[in-house]
Design an enzyme around this catalytic site. Structure first.
Site, PDB file in Angstrom:
ATOM      1  N   GLU A   1       0.558  -0.824  -0.008  1.00 38.74           N
ATOM      2  CA  GLU A   1      -0.163  -0.405  -0.025  1.00 38.74           C
ATOM      3  C   GLU A   1       0.494   1.117   0.022  1.00 38.74           C
ATOM      4  OE1 GLU A   1      -0.458  -2.444   1.461  1.00 38.74           O
ATOM      5  OE2 GLU A   1      -2.322  -3.442   0.810  1.00 38.74           O
TER       6      GLU A   1
ATOM      7  N   HIS B   1     -10.684  -4.709   9.638  1.00 40.83           N
ATOM      8  CA  HIS B   1     -11.236  -4.462   8.268  1.00 40.83           C
ATOM      9  C   HIS B   1     -12.467  -4.321   8.080  1.00 40.83           C
ATOM     10  CE1 HIS B   1      -8.170  -7.379   6.723  1.00 40.83           C
ATOM     11  NE2 HIS B   1      -8.703  -7.584   5.587  1.00 40.83           N
TER      12      HIS B   1
END
Lengths: 337, 332
Positions: free
Chosen positions: A62, A130
């Site tokens: 990322e 998440h």
């Protein structure tokens, strides 16, 4: 006119923008894989067939691919970055906050970073990592714009505005709103479909929208909580409490021009936020309203938010964590009693 | 001196044009003089902020940037004065910026660590270690997608090699064959920490093989060696065979930042590297040419001194920003 969910309307918006402007491209994890998923939530499914050279599937990196997207934006491209789950933004934060947000300012206006970041958020049975509502971490970063989309019409119009904007724009999307039917339907999903016109349209990045008019109390919310606030308002109407529901939509900047008159009218404010109460977006909105419209308030501003704990897994605990329409209605009754 | 040994391809001095060599001399000397002036102004107390200087590392900037075209781009770090000068920023726009003036290359909003000029092919310096590495890959991705022949030279230090951004950026540049020249200026120290305390294999160019592309270690204080290695690497990048990792062995003669007296550098090490000065070495090389005499170098030196002192004089009088500039240029 066609009925679409958020995943489909975002996909159409991306395709139309890529068609219109050859500098627009998608970059992220698990996109453009034949036989794959179209990103974690199907938004880019199949676009690789139409735009084989502009769908960049990345390693799981990322920090790196956000930097890549920003570098490309500095050179005049218009990347749309897919981050799978918003929680992963912490890995990319250096590139977003130190580079994307500041590059224009620290260059004295010499560069621009036309970047779109799509951020799925929300507690959805996936435990603590998440699940977070990430918008709170980015609204206070000068140089970034932050918007939250709660239905398919807004999603399409806002994505188009974001792509055409010359600044980094973070679009927060809720995992329970992508679609309540089909392959990616989630337990607890809420219908966020809209009638989508055939003709071209955009939705401004900096405007809140009044979803329901009322005179007794102003309920401010966004994403999933915007829907729960509407459900609560319907319940309250049965008790002759007339709630005005505003989808804040633009989280940075906050649209006080739309919110302000409502507060002046009702004198009562409830802000609903999914995410821990301390240090949330609702704290900023509450402070902003007090500074601007404090003299119109007939009662203290009330926040309905998650408790200050990480997102739990057990459905029982998760339901206790996330505000729902019952808690919103109770808060309104308490405020008005 | 480092235990590492650079690759041994001797530059053929006779192949070079006299004017080109004198231009290189002007550039490498300009960086030294500029940095000396900046240090003086800082110690004098007239210049605000902090500084990270590149005395001793001038050959890396000049050698690499000379191998680039004007429309090629570089990314730099908090130690970027040399890179900026070598890429064509003027001493004037940089000194104005160092004084925080409205006429600086970033209108006084960037300062020493964020100098850049897009028209001249330099994005603002990135002062987060390794932060420019993924950016460089992305800039090169843009060039590749638009099918231009531009390349990016990405400067960073040995300290950046320990960052995750180094790994992620090099890996992506590798899998997409991007036209990036990764330039590691290995000056043996990340701030005050010596490379062998934080790295097991200190031959940084070896890292390239792990990503599947070519790496090369070069004597970073040999200007022509740097230039020739960079020219080869840029050629490979333009031909679609990038990226390339160049490790340039060099040494920082001055502190990491202001008021650093470098007590962590041993006397022996400093002596060895001070006698390996890139500018003195280049002068010795130039003087072996029959068509270059000391008087030619003196002439260049006088021009450089004049250019720098003129820029200093003007920068001292440069207009400061208006306070309402504070709110400008946050958004495009």
């Amino acid at each position: 006119m066609k009925r679409q969910g958020i995943a489909e309307s975002l996909r159409d918006a991306i395709a139309e923008e890529m068609e219109r402007d050859s500098t627009v491209f998608c970059i992220g994890e698990d996109i453009a894989v034949p036989g794959g998923w179209g990103g974690a939530f199907t938004v880019t499914l199949g676009l690789e067939d139409r735009f084989p050279d502009r769908m960049i599937n990345t390693p799981i990196a990322e920090l790196g691919f956000f930097g890549v997207a920003i570098g490309a934006a500095l050179m005049g491209m218009r990347p749309i970055v897919d981050v799978q789950y918003g929680d992963f933004l912490f890995l990319a934060s250096d590139q977003i906050v130190n580079n994307a947000a500041k590059m224009r300012y620290m260059s004295g206006g010499d560069c621009k970073v036309p970047l779109v970041v799509r951020v799925p958020v929300g507690a959805t049975g996936r435990g603590s990592q998440h699940a977070q509502n990430m918008e709170r971490y980015f609204i206070g970063v000068p140089g970034l714009k932050a918007v939250a989309v709660s239905n398919a019409y807004d999603a399409k119009g806002i994505l188009k505005s974001a792509v055409r904007d010359d600044n980094p724009v973070m679009i927060f999307e809720h995992k329970l709103l992508y679609g309540s039917k089909g392959a990616r339907a989630e337990s607890g999903a809420v219908d966020a479909t809209s009638d989508i016109p055939e003709e071209e349209f955009t939705v401004p990045l900096d405007k809140a929208v009044i979803r329901r008019e009322g005179s007794d109390v102003t309920i401010l919310s966004w994403l999933l909580m915007a829907h729960f606030s509407m459900f609560a308002a319907k319940t309250l109407a049965g008790d002759s409490i007339h709630a005005e529901v505003i989808d804040v939509r633009s989280l940075s900047p906050i649209d006080y021009e739309t919110i302000g008159p409502s507060v002046q009218k009702t004198g009562h404010v409830v802000i609903v936020e999914e995410g821990p109460k301390t240090g949330g977006v609702s704290a900023e909105i509450a402070a902003g309203l007090l500074e601007r419209f404090g003299e119109y308030l007939q009662a203290p501003i009330l926040r309905v938010a998650s408790p200050d704990v990480p997102v739990p897994f057990s459905p029982v605990l998760e339901n206790a964590y996330r505000p729902d329409s019952r808690r919103i209605a109770e808060a309104v009754r308490g405020l008005l009693s | 001196m480092s235990a590492q040994s650079p690759g041994s391809r001797e530059p053929q001095l006779a192949n070079y044009d006299r004017d080109f060599l004198l231009k290189l001399y002007a550039q490498i000397l300009l960086i030294r003089r500029f940095e000396e002036q900046v240090k003086f102004l800082f110690l004098e107390g007239t210049m605000p902020g902090t500084i990270h200087q590149c005395h001793g590392q001038e050959a890396t900037a000049v050698g690499v940037c000379t191998a680039l075209n004007k429309d090629d781009f570089i990314t730099s770090t908090f130690r970027g004065h040399g890179h900026a000068l070598a890429k064509g920023l003027t001493p004037r726009e940089m000194l104005d910026e160092l004084f925080g003036a409205a006429t600086g290359c970033c209108k006084g909003k960037g300062g020493s660590m964020h100098m850049g000029n897009m028209e001249k092919g330099m994005i603002p310096g990135i002062a987060i270690v390794a932060g420019g590495i993924p950016l460089a890959a992305g800039m090169a991705l843009a060039f590749k997608m638009r099918k231009t022949s531009q390349v990016v030279a990405c400067f960073f230090g040995d300290g950046a090699v320990a960052e995750g951004a180094f790994h992620e950026g090099l890996n992506m540049a590798a899998i997409w064959n991007l036209p990036v020249l990764f330039v590691c200026e290995n000056n043996l120290y990340g701030a005050s920490t010596r490379i062998d305390k934080v790295m097991k294999n200190i031959k940084i160019s070896d890292r390239a093989a792990g990503y599947g592309f070519r790496g090369e270690t070069v004597d970073g204080n040999d200007l022509l060696a740097v230039y020739e290695a960079a020219r080869r690497a840029v050629g490979e990048c333009r031909a679609g065979h990038g990226p390339v990792l160049l490790e340039l062995l060099t040494y920082r003669r001055t502190g990491h930042s202001r008021r650093d007296a470098c007590h962590y550098q041993s006397r022996d090490e400093r002596d060895a590297w001070f006698s390996n000065d890139p500018i003195e070495r280049f002068v010795q090389t130039l003087l072996t040419r029959s068509d270059i005499a000391q008087i030619d170098l003196d002439r260049v030196e006088a021009q450089v001194d004049h250019e720098v002192s003129d820029a200093v004089q003007q920068a001292r009088r440069a207009p400061q920003p208006a306070t309402n500039d504070l709110l400008r240029d946050v958004y495009a």
